[in-house]
Structure formats: structure tokens, C-alpha cells
Design a protein around this motif. Structure first.
Motif, PDB file in Angstrom:
ATOM      1  N   LEU B 120       0.886  -1.159   0.000  1.00 15.54           N
ATOM      2  CA  LEU B 120       0.000   0.000   0.000  1.00 15.54           C
ATOM      3  C   LEU B 120       0.926   1.212   0.000  1.00 15.54           C
ATOM      4  O   LEU B 120       1.570   1.503   1.001  1.00 15.54           O
ATOM      5  N   SER B 121       1.014   1.889  -1.140  1.00 15.10           N
ATOM      6  CA  SER B 121       2.069   2.894  -1.239  1.00 15.10           C
ATOM      7  C   SER B 121       1.703   4.179  -0.508  1.00 15.10           C
ATOM      8  O   SER B 121       0.532   4.460  -0.229  1.00 15.10           O
ATOM      9  N   ASP B 142       1.830   6.401   4.403  1.00 17.20           N
ATOM     10  CA  ASP B 142       0.788   5.528   3.872  1.00 17.20           C
ATOM     11  C   ASP B 142      -0.583   5.962   4.403  1.00 17.20           C
ATOM     12  O   ASP B 142      -0.675   6.533   5.490  1.00 17.20           O
ATOM     13  N   PRO B 143      -1.658   5.658   3.644  1.00 10.44           N
ATOM     14  CA  PRO B 143      -2.993   6.137   4.042  1.00 10.44           C
ATOM     15  C   PRO B 143      -3.434   5.631   5.419  1.00 10.44           C
ATOM     16  O   PRO B 143      -4.180   6.326   6.120  1.00 10.44           O
ATOM     17  N   ILE B 144      -2.985   4.440   5.818  1.00 11.32           N
ATOM     18  CA  ILE B 144      -3.440   3.897   7.117  1.00 11.32           C
ATOM     19  C   ILE B 144      -2.919   4.751   8.275  1.00 11.32           C
ATOM     20  O   ILE B 144      -3.579   4.880   9.298  1.00 11.32           O
ATOM     21  N   PHE B 145      -1.753   5.372   8.075  1.00  5.69           N
ATOM     22  CA  PHE B 145      -1.221   6.266   9.110  1.00  5.69           C
ATOM     23  C   PHE B 145      -2.203   7.414   9.379  1.00  5.69           C
ATOM     24  O   PHE B 145      -2.542   7.717  10.522  1.00  5.69           O
ATOM     25  N   TYR B 146      -2.692   8.043   8.294  1.00  3.95           N
ATOM     26  CA  TYR B 146      -3.637   9.167   8.474  1.00  3.95           C
ATOM     27  C   TYR B 146      -4.946   8.674   9.081  1.00  3.95           C
ATOM     28  O   TYR B 146      -5.542   9.328   9.939  1.00  3.95           O
ATOM     29  N   LEU B 147      -5.340   7.466   8.627  1.00  5.30           N
ATOM     30  CA  LEU B 147      -6.561   6.871   9.144  1.00  5.30           C
ATOM     31  C   LEU B 147      -6.444   6.659  10.662  1.00  5.30           C
ATOM     32  O   LEU B 147      -7.390   6.873  11.412  1.00  5.30           O
ATOM     33  N   GLY B 201      -8.332  -5.928  12.679  1.00  9.40           N
ATOM     34  CA  GLY B 201      -8.095  -6.414  11.325  1.00  9.40           C
ATOM     35  C   GLY B 201      -7.309  -5.405  10.492  1.00  9.40           C
ATOM     36  O   GLY B 201      -6.390  -5.761   9.755  1.00  9.40           O
ATOM     37  N   LEU B 202      -7.652  -4.131  10.642  1.00  6.79           N
ATOM     38  CA  LEU B 202      -6.935  -3.074   9.912  1.00  6.79           C
ATOM     39  C   LEU B 202      -5.480  -3.010  10.375  1.00  6.79           C
ATOM     40  O   LEU B 202      -4.557  -2.853   9.561  1.00  6.79           O
ATOM     41  N   ALA B 203      -5.278  -3.149  11.695  1.00  7.66           N
ATOM     42  CA  ALA B 203      -3.907  -3.131  12.222  1.00  7.66           C
ATOM     43  C   ALA B 203      -3.113  -4.283  11.635  1.00  7.66           C
ATOM     44  O   ALA B 203      -1.941  -4.129  11.267  1.00  7.66           O
ATOM     45  N   GLY B 204      -3.762  -5.456  11.527  1.00 13.21           N
ATOM     46  CA  GLY B 204      -3.090  -6.612  10.944  1.00 13.21           C
ATOM     47  C   GLY B 204      -2.770  -6.373   9.478  1.00 13.21           C
ATOM     48  O   GLY B 204      -1.671  -6.682   9.006  1.00 13.21           O
ATOM     49  N   ALA B 205      -3.740  -5.785   8.753  1.00 14.05           N
ATOM     50  CA  ALA B 205      -3.510  -5.505   7.331  1.00 14.05           C
ATOM     51  C   ALA B 205      -2.345  -4.533   7.163  1.00 14.05           C
ATOM     52  O   ALA B 205      -1.556  -4.638   6.218  1.00 14.05           O
TER      53      ALA B 205
END
Lengths: 354, 308
Positions: B120-121, B142-147, B201-205
């Protein structure tokens, strides 16, 4: 953390295979990691499968994965001993004392412990001279590195790991006497994330070659992302870094396992200490890739010299890290000293934890 | 060089802290509703394998993110059925969920081992990333950081500024009173548990799509347990969980750098430092006993069985 490890061990128990027909010889394997770890445990499991192929119907194997080192290991080994295993291979350094303890209670079961130094009438220890491979890695690193400094991701300060670090430095300094090595201890055998963190830290501090004595492909992947080179550990890790891996130390336990199980079935099994290396084929090098031809030629020549016995990595003159003499010119370290190795040689940065 | 080093260290810290933060934020909401789900590690590892699988099979990392979240939710609903609908012991059920997750993920992921993953770039906000030191940390991740940061703000706002948040906390503090008021305790707890599963689940992803783009068995390596501990030591306050997660990540990465620099401190001590530092700091900021008791969900871990 501890809880999860206990849980893992409990879970691992459940995966032990079903009871076997009585006439087959049952050989059992206790693994510290998962059989698909891409490294250490996978290499042992390949050996186990080679046993099944080679000895066919006469033998049955069983294994248990993810057994934590320490008290859990004793339970896992004892459970195997009770369940009719005639021979038990325990494949991690930390299983040494548990193996000895269980062996005392089950004198009729044969035990083989990997990478330790304790024996008993029914316990053999077997090991591989990984340091021979690491000496070659050191030489390659010194040739390929532009910055003259490599990073070493280390697990625990036990003799096997210390041998590897020392051999790597000796190999590197045989090519470039000023070569430096940064060592980072992660205190785990297997945590892809943490190993990757250590790899990033080393890369950020200007290392352009990574090598690891931990079991996941995390560091190889970081090296690939950062455009630096790395060495694989225990299994060929080329898939994680097709343009990154220079070579890898390959553990090839299969022939040894076949030989020992065969001996146990014939009744010719005896308690010994086996410490084989490149010459005996318990250790092998992955193809030399991503390096210039002259470096490859040098590596192959060194490998041949080690196999012929002409080159022994721990041959003097070698000084200890503090500058005091260890080995005089031409003197080779004896196996007893190496198996209890607890100090760095000159040229390693950083202190060896006790 | 110095500048680049600091930028890289900050990025590495963010990557190490994000999965802890997300998983802990989910568990915080679960615990605020009075449910103790010790299965975070299990849900997280299921999220990791589903995330990797979804991305690898479809070639799209966002499919992986959704698959990871769905995997976590499904695992949490299993926990929900057992603990909420048939009121089993939450501690035992949570522990079994962890065991199940580790085993099941190993099975599901067997064919993914050694496969190259899909990353996930990072987003690239152009010139903003050029800001010295913090540019890439703030605008190039990465987008998950902002999320994850958005998640902290939303959870905090939801719990303390909305009616629904008040209801959730009421259920966690006294399920009998909430029930007497006509609130559906079980439904609310189901929603909280599912949210916790989605976060785990998101943390795992994040682990298998950003942290290291690969699948290896047990790749969570205890991070779920650290997330659980963070919630307790942060006394169930979202912003303190953020502080705790970054402190833990920061000290973890810091000690690796200290070792690489050759700092003469025993490495075992350095390795223990993230745990020590995080516990000490969070205990210190939570030392007001009265406030801590006030923040602790009073019904935490107690099964709810309506008597009529």
C-alpha cells in the motif's frame, strides 16, 4: 507476549499427528518456529520430509511447531516421548536443557539436540559450522560494500551467534582490514516487523550490506526497498530479494537425519557430538548472485578452500576485541573453545551482552 | 545526512506505532462498552493474512485493506456470539480467539508464504513533503497512518461528545441500569466488539501491506498483547493511547539506533526499555486514583444476562 507464547505452545500441541501403526519407527521433531518461516525451521522441515521420502514405509515422522524455548519445550518434548516417539530431534539451542531433562526420564528414547553442547547416553548433539559460510559472506561483503560497513541483525548472544559475527568480521577483514561491522541485537529469533525495524535502523545509519542471524525475510525485504544488498539465512531467500540477495547460508539437514534415523533403526546408533560443515554437506551456499564475476570467483575459491580443509576461519593471528591475544600465528581454535565462544574478535563495534 | 536520518527515524517510528495504535483504539471502544476481548492478537493476525491474501489475489492493496477489516470483524463476531449471546467467560473466550486466530491464519496463509506482496504505497503531497524534518512524516506516509490519527480524534469525539458515546459508556459502567433504561445492552456491545474487530483487522492488514509486505506465520509477534496493555495503562483515554503507542514505537526504534551507534548499554536492557518506559510514563500520567477509577469501565469483563 509471554501469554501468547504459552498459547502458541498449547496450540502447537494440538497439531501433533495421530497415533501410528506400531511397527513403524517413529521419529519426531520439535520446532521453535513455524515450518513455513522461510528460514531456520523450514530447513529442518525439509530435512524431515527427505527422511520420509528416503526411508518410505519403514518410518513415520511427526512434528510440533512454534514451541517456545524454556519450560514449554520440556512439556512438548515429554509429550512426544510419551506418545511413542522412538527418536526425538529438538531443533533449537534453547531446547538443550529441556532435552537433557526429558532424556533422563526416558532412557529408551533417543534424543538429538541441534546446536547445543550437552550430551548423555541417549542424547546426541549435532551442529553445523555455520561460521564457515559466514566467513565467505564477510569476504563478499568487504568486496561489494562501497561504504566499508555492514550491519548484522543478531538474535541472542549465544556461542553460535558470536561465532557467526566473529567469522563474518574475520572474512571481511581478510579482504579489507578497515572493514567495520555494526551489530544490533533484537532478542528474538522470529519477528518480521522487528527484524525489519533493525534493518531500517542500520540502513539509516549508512550500512550498505545487511546480514542476519534471525529467521524471517523481513530484513531482506527492507534491503530490497532501500536498494542495498543482503545475505539470506538458513533458507534461500532469493524470492524476497531477487536483485538483493548476494548468497545465503543453506542448512541441509536431510542427509544427516536420514543417516541417524537409519542408524537408530539398525541398532547402531551411538551418542556422539557431530559438528559438520561445508565439507560434509550439512551446510551449503545458495548461488552467488548480484555480484561481479571476480567476487563470485573469490567466494567460490574460499568455499573450495574451506571444503578441502586448507582454510579454517578461526586461525591465528587473531586478537580479542580488547586487543589481547587469542590465537597465535597459524594456531587454529579447537572446537571446545568455539562451542563456548563468549567474546568478540578485534574489529567488531559494540559490546557483547552477557 | 543528519537531516535524512531524522526523517527516516520518524517514518520508521510511525510505521512501528500505527498498528499498535489502531488495535488499541478498537479495544478501547470494546472495553468502554464493558467487554474484555483478549483476542486482539488473534483478530490482528487474521487481519494480516486476509489483508495479504486480498491484496495478492486481486493485485489491489485496497482490496487487501477491506479483506483485513472483514477478517477482523468476522473473528470478533464469533467472540460476540459466544460472550454476548450465550454469555461465556470473556477471558477464556478471548484467549481461545487468539489461539484460533494464530492457527487459522497459519492454515489460510500456507500458500502465501514466500510470495511477494502488494504494498500500500505512501501518498505524496508534493511540495509539502519538502518541509524540513517533518515534511515526509506529516505529508508523505501511507494512508493507514492518516486513518489511525483520524481514528483517535473520532473515537475521542464519539465517546465524550456524542449521545451515542455516552450510551456506550453507560453500558460499560452499569449494564443493569442501561438495561433498565431500555437500552439494548447486547446490541450495543455487538457493535463495539465488531468495531474492535475491524480495528484489529486493519492493524493486521497494516502489518502485511505496509510494515513488511509479506505473510509469515505469527507475524503479529505479540503486538496484540501490547495494544491490550496500552489501553489499560492509558486508563481508557484515546489521546493517552496515542501517546503510549508512539512512546512505545519511539523507544523501540530509538534503542535499535542506539545499538547501531554502538551505545555501551546492555542490549537486553535496551530491548526491555520500550515496555518499561511506556508503563512508567502511562502510570505517571494516570496516577490520579479517583480519575482512574472514574475512567475504568465498571462492568469490564462481566457477562450480561438480563433477568427478564
Amino acid at each position: 507476549m509471554k501469554k501468547s507464547l504459552l498459547g502458541l505452545a498449547a496450540l502447537a500441541m494440538l497439531s501433533v499427528g495421530p497415533a501410528q501403526a506400531a511397527d513403524k519407527f517413529k521419529a519426531c521433531f520439535v520446532y521453535v518456529g513455524s515450518k513455513t518461516d522461510g528460514g531456520w525451521t523450514q530447513a529442518h522441515d525439509i530435512g524431515r520430509m527427505e527422511v520420509e521420502t528416503a526411508l518410505g514405509e519403514t518410518v513415520e515422522t511427526a512434528f510440533v511447531e512454534n514451541v517456545a524455548e524454556g519450560p514449554d519445550a520440556e512439556r512438548a518434548i515429554e509429550r512426544f516421548a510419551r506418545s511413542g516417539c522412538k527418536m526425538i530431534f529438538t531443533t533449537s539451542f534453547g531446547f538443550m536443557d529441556p532435552t537433557i531433562k526429558v532424556a533422563e526420564r526416558f532412557p529408551d528414547v533417543l534424543f538429538e539436540h541441534a546446536t547445543g553442547y550437552k550430551n548423555a547416553a541417549n542424547v546426541t548433539s549435532y551442529n553445523s559450522r555455520f561460521y564457515e559460510g559466514r566467513y565467505i559472506l564477510g569476504q563478499i561483503a568487504a568486496k561489494v560494500s562501497e561504504k566499508g560497513v555492514a550491519g548484522y541483525i543478531a538474535s541472542f548472544p549465544i556461542p553460535e551467534v558470536v561465532q557467526g559475527i566473529n567469522a563474518f568480521v574475520l572474512g571481511a577483514q581478510s579482504v579489507n582490514p578497515d572493514f567495520k561491522l555494526k551489530v544490533v541485537w533484537v532478542n528474538t529469533w522470529f519477528d518480521a516487523g522487528k527484524e525489519a525495524d533493525a534493518a531500517k535502523a542500520l540502513a539509516d545509519q549508512g550500512v550498505d550490506i545487511l546480514t542476519q542471524h534471525t529467521d524471517s525475510t523481513g530484513p531482506m525485504q527492507v534491503a530490497a526497498e532501500r536498494g542495498i544488498k543482503a545475505f539470506g539465512q538458513a533458507s534461500d531467500m532469493i524470492a524476497a530479494g531477487p536483485e538483493t540477495q548476494l548468497t545465503a547460508i543453506l542448512d541441509t539437514w536431510g542427509p544427516y537425519y536420514i543417516k541417524r534415523i537409519q542408524a537408530a533403526m539398525d541398532g547402531s546408533w551411538e551418542s556422539t557430538s557431530t559438528w559438520d560443515g561445508l565439507a560434509e554437506g550439512i551446510l551449503d551456499m545458495a548461488p552467488y548472485t548480484n555480484m561481479p564475476d571476480d567476487v563470485k570467483a573469490m567466494a567460490e575459491a574460499t568455499e573450495a578452500a574451506i571444503i578441502s580443509g586448507e582454510l579454517k576461519p578461526f586461525t591465528g593471528p587473531i586478537k580479542k576485541q580488547d586487543g589481547s591475544d587469542w590465537l597465535a600465528d597459524g594456531e587454529a581454535a579447537d572446537d571446545g573453545t568455539l562451542l563456548g565462544l563468549g567474546f568478540f574478535v578485534e574489529g567488531v563495534d559494540g559490546e557483547l551482552p552477557n | 545526512m543528519e537531516h535524512e536520518l531524522i526523517v527516516n527515524v520518524l517514518l520508521t517510528i510511525a510505521t512501528a506505532s500505527t498498528p499498535l495504535l489502531i488495535a488499541a483504539m478498537g479495544e478501547l471502544v470494546v472495553e468502554r462498552s464493558g467487554v474484555l476481548n483478549l483476542g486482539v492478537e488473534g483478530m490482528m493476525v487474521i487481519g494480516a493474512v486476509c489483508g495479504f491474501g486480498g491484496a495478492a489475489l486481486s493485485g489491489n492493496p485496497w482490496v487487501g485493506v477491506l479483506a483485513g477489516i472483514s477478517g477482523g470483524v468476522l473473528a470478533s463476531l464469533l467472540f460476540g456470539v459466544l460472550t454476548l449471546s450465550i454469555a461465556t467467560n470473556q477471558v477464556a473466550t478471548g484467549l481461545s480467539l487468539t489461539l484460533l486466530g494464530l492457527g487459522l491464519s497459519g492454515l489460510l496463509g500456507e500458500s502465501f508464504v514466500g510470495q511477494a506482496g502488494v504494498k500500500l504505497s505512501a501518498v505524496d503531497m508534493g511540495p509539502l513533503t519538502e518541509i524540513p524534518y517533518v515534511g515526509r512524516f506529516l505529508f508523505g506516509q501511507d494512508p493507514i497512518f492518516y486513518l489511525s490519527l483520524l481514528l483517535v480524534a473520532c473515537v475521542s469525539w464519539f465517546l465524550f461528545r456524542t449521545r451515542a458515546g455516552l450510551v456506550l459508556r453507560a453500558v460499560g459502567d452499569s449494564h443493569d441500569s442501561a438495561h433498565a433504561l431500555g437500552l439494548s445492552v447486547v446490541k450495543i456491545r455487538y457493535a463495539a466488539v465488531a468495531f474492535g474487530g475491524a480495528c484489529a483487522g486493519l492493524a493486521g492488514a497494516h502489518l502485511s501491506l505496509v510494515y513488511t509486505t509479506q505473510w509469515v506465520e505469527n507475524m503479529t509477534a505479540g503486538r496484540g498483547w501490547i495494544a491490550l496493555a496500552l489501553v489499560v495503562f492509558a486508563s481508557w483515554r484515546p489521546w493517552r493511547v496515542l501517546a503510549g503507542a508512539y512512546l512505545f514505537g519511539g523507544v523501540t526504534i530509538g534503542q535499535l539506533h542506539a545499538q547501531a551507534f554502538g551505545v555501551a548499554v546492555p542490549s537486553q536492557l535496551l530491548s526491555a526499555l520500550p515496555y518499561l518506559a511506556t508503563i512508567v510514563v502511562l502510570v505517571l500520567i494516570s496516577r490520579n486514583k479517583r480519575l482512574t477509577i472514574l475512567n475504568t469501565p465498571a462492568c469490564l469483563g462481566r457477562p450480561f444476562v438480563p433477568n427478564r
